[in-house]
Design an enzyme around this catalytic site. Structure first.
Site, PDB file in Angstrom:
ATOM      1  N   LYS A   1      -6.980  -1.007  11.710  1.00 27.00           N
ATOM      2  CA  LYS A   1      -6.407  -1.453  10.432  1.00 27.00           C
ATOM      3  C   LYS A   1      -5.230  -0.549  10.069  1.00 27.00           C
ATOM      4  O   LYS A   1      -4.197  -1.014   9.575  1.00 27.00           O
ATOM      5  CB  LYS A   1      -7.486  -1.425   9.339  1.00 27.00           C
ATOM      6  CG  LYS A   1      -7.050  -2.032   8.010  1.00 27.00           C
ATOM      7  CD  LYS A   1      -6.375  -1.042   7.083  1.00 27.00           C
ATOM      8  CE  LYS A   1      -5.992  -1.697   5.759  1.00 27.00           C
ATOM      9  NZ  LYS A   1      -5.203  -0.798   4.898  1.00 27.00           N
TER      10      LYS A   1
ATOM     11  N   GLU B   1       0.835  -1.211   0.000  1.00 26.68           N
ATOM     12  CA  GLU B   1       0.000   0.000   0.000  1.00 26.68           C
ATOM     13  C   GLU B   1       0.869   1.260   0.000  1.00 26.68           C
ATOM     14  O   GLU B   1       1.736   1.413   0.859  1.00 26.68           O
ATOM     15  CB  GLU B   1      -0.903  -0.028   1.243  1.00 26.68           C
ATOM     16  CG  GLU B   1      -1.917   1.098   1.266  1.00 26.68           C
ATOM     17  CD  GLU B   1      -2.894   0.972   2.439  1.00 26.68           C
ATOM     18  OE1 GLU B   1      -3.235  -0.161   2.847  1.00 26.68           O
ATOM     19  OE2 GLU B   1      -3.303   2.022   2.949  1.00 26.68           O
TER      20      GLU B   1
ATOM     21  N   ASP C   1       4.948 -14.339  12.055  1.00 29.20           N
ATOM     22  CA  ASP C   1       3.646 -14.933  11.767  1.00 29.20           C
ATOM     23  C   ASP C   1       2.617 -13.810  11.932  1.00 29.20           C
ATOM     24  O   ASP C   1       2.133 -13.523  13.028  1.00 29.20           O
ATOM     25  CB  ASP C   1       3.390 -16.080  12.758  1.00 29.20           C
ATOM     26  CG  ASP C   1       2.051 -16.763  12.518  1.00 29.20           C
ATOM     27  OD1 ASP C   1       1.186 -16.156  11.855  1.00 29.20           O
ATOM     28  OD2 ASP C   1       1.885 -17.892  13.007  1.00 29.20           O
TER      29      ASP C   1
ATOM     30  N   HIS D   1      -2.338  10.752  -0.038  1.00 27.70           N
ATOM     31  CA  HIS D   1      -2.376   9.390  -0.560  1.00 27.70           C
ATOM     32  C   HIS D   1      -2.381   9.413  -2.096  1.00 27.70           C
ATOM     33  O   HIS D   1      -1.628   8.697  -2.747  1.00 27.70           O
ATOM     34  CB  HIS D   1      -3.636   8.710  -0.036  1.00 27.70           C
ATOM     35  CG  HIS D   1      -3.725   7.270  -0.366  1.00 27.70           C
ATOM     36  ND1 HIS D   1      -2.912   6.333   0.229  1.00 27.70           N
ATOM     37  CD2 HIS D   1      -4.509   6.593  -1.235  1.00 27.70           C
ATOM     38  CE1 HIS D   1      -3.202   5.148  -0.255  1.00 27.70           C
ATOM     39  NE2 HIS D   1      -4.163   5.272  -1.155  1.00 27.70           N
TER      40      HIS D   1
END
Ligand code: MEV
Length: 417
Positions: A259, A82, A275, A373
């Site tokens: 998130k 991203e 992991d 962004h």
């Protein structure tokens, strides 16, 4: 070089960036070769890792600059697809430096293993297990000479009664100091190793024997202070606090807020071979620990009106074992961080999560997320279609002005120019 605040790192070319990282981390010529190799593992290596392999797939590896954590500077490798994430982390880390960077701490690396005992009289079994706990621990520790030699390994046995629709069962939990490993394998081995003894002691049947990924005994916590003037003034601070309240009180917002934290956490976890599913699973359960899903960070103002951010999050990570010792690029990334322990790595990952959250809510509570962004996204698109440096700003500005950031438009503009 020991200072991670490297001016205009993003404007340098690959060669220059690698040179900086090489000198910062004391990389060898072989390490540099690996960095330039596109990070791959061979088909054979991949084929030994998982099943039915037909190839490999690579992701961008970026370096977040400016991080100071517990007084030490770090260049942080981040693997993520991203755009904006690496830039946002670096920016937040730069701002945090004014008040000393990130102050982090980590629990010991305690893993929890669970043995589910069914067909058992739980009430009478619990005291028997507790009485035999030294024997159970000895048996568990006999399964890992390495941990035992280091004074780590299985430390404590606890029991809980679990009432279910089917029956009341006994859950025996074993607490294991896994040191610098993530510890899933050793925990599972110990669980399976002690199960027959537990059956013998309780007269029950040991069914599941597996670690718990709810890593509440390996929490990383910490904070950073952001100067109110540097982040846009009092109004921005107040808006950030309102943005935080939104996440703290509404699960729909909290999931997105968290998130954003995971953008940072998983990117560093990827680069260091962790992991990531274990980290995600534990984090989201932890976010719901009081019965309602909420923010993993907390934001407030201090007496001076500066913004103070805190994070508290489970961090089941390791620097030995598994892919960490196998994957050449992951070895180099771990070397770039220069971490000496799993706890140190956990502190870095937690700090990057907090940095990421700061950048996201600061942007959201002021100009919005899309402006920065889209600029970065437009630049990435322009690079992907081969726009030369000399035409970059023009192509990017045009795509943004038109609100059409796409490969097709970038190509068209390039032709027009
Ligand atoms: C995007 O990947 C992450 C954000 O949505 C996080 C947030 O909303 O806080 C920007």
């Amino acid at each position: 070089m020991t200072d991670s605040s490297i001016p205009k790192f993003h404007e340098k070319n690959r060669e220059e960036r690698i040179k900086i990282v090489e000198s910062f981390a004391g990389l060898s010529k072989d390490d540099v070769k690996i960095l330039k190799s596109n990070g791959g593992i061979s088909f054979d290596e991949a084929n030994h890792m998982v099943e039915n392999v037909i190839g490999t797939l690579s992701f961008p590896l970026g370096i977040a600059t400016n991080f100071k954590i517990n007084g030490k500077d770090y260049l942080v490798p981040m693997v993520i697809e991203e755009s904006s994430v690496v830039a946002a982390a670096s920016k937040a880390a730069k701002l945090a430096r004014k008040y000393g960077g990130f102050i982090m701490e980590s629990d010991k690396s305690y893993s929890v293993g669970q043995v589910q005992v069914v067909d058992v009289d739980v009430k009478s079994a619990i005291p028997k297990v507790m009485k035999a706990s030294d024997n159970i621990l000895d048996l568990a520790n006999s399964k890992s000479k390495t941990l035992s030699k280091m004074g780590k390994g299985a430390k404590e046995i606890t029991c809980k009664e679990l009432k279910t629709k089917s029956e009341t069962m006994l859950i025996v939990e074993i607490l294991i100091d896994v040191g610098d490993a993530m510890g899933a394998n050793v925990t599972n081995t110990m669980c399976e190793g002690i199960a027959p003894l537990i059956e013998e002691i309780t007269g029950g049947r040991a069914l599941l024997r597996i670690l718990s990924n709810y890593s509440t005994r390996r929490i990383v916590s910490g904070k950073a202070i952001f100067d109110k003037e540097e982040i846009g003034g009092e109004q921005v601070v107040d808006n950030i606090l309102l943005a935080y309240e939104f996440a703290a009180n509404d699960p729909y917002r909290a999931v997105t807020h968290n998130k954003g934290i995971m953008n940072g956490i998983i990117a560093v976890a990827n680069s260091t071979g962790q992991d990531t599913r274990a980290i995600e699973a534990a984090s989201h359960a932890y976010a719901s620990k009081n019965g309602k899903y909420t923010s993993l960070t907390r934001w407030q103002k201090n007496k001076q009106g500066n913004l103070v951010g805190e994070i508290k999050i489970p961090m089941p990570v390791g620097i030995v074992g598994g892919i960490v010792n196998v994957h050449p690029m992951i070895k180099v990334c771990t070397k770039i961080l220069g971490v000496k322990s799993a706890k140190e790595l956990g502190c870095i990952i937690g700090a990057v999560g907090l940095a990421q959250n700061f950048s996201a809510i600061r942007a959201l509570a002021s100009e919005g997320i899309q402006k920065g962004h889209m600029k970065l996204h437009a630049k990435n698109i322009a690079i992907s279609v081969g726009v030369p440096k000399s035409k970059m700003n023009e192509v990017v500005a045009k795509m943004i002005k038109e609100g059409n950031v796409s490969v097709t438009r970038a190509n068209e503009i390039l032709k027009e120019l």
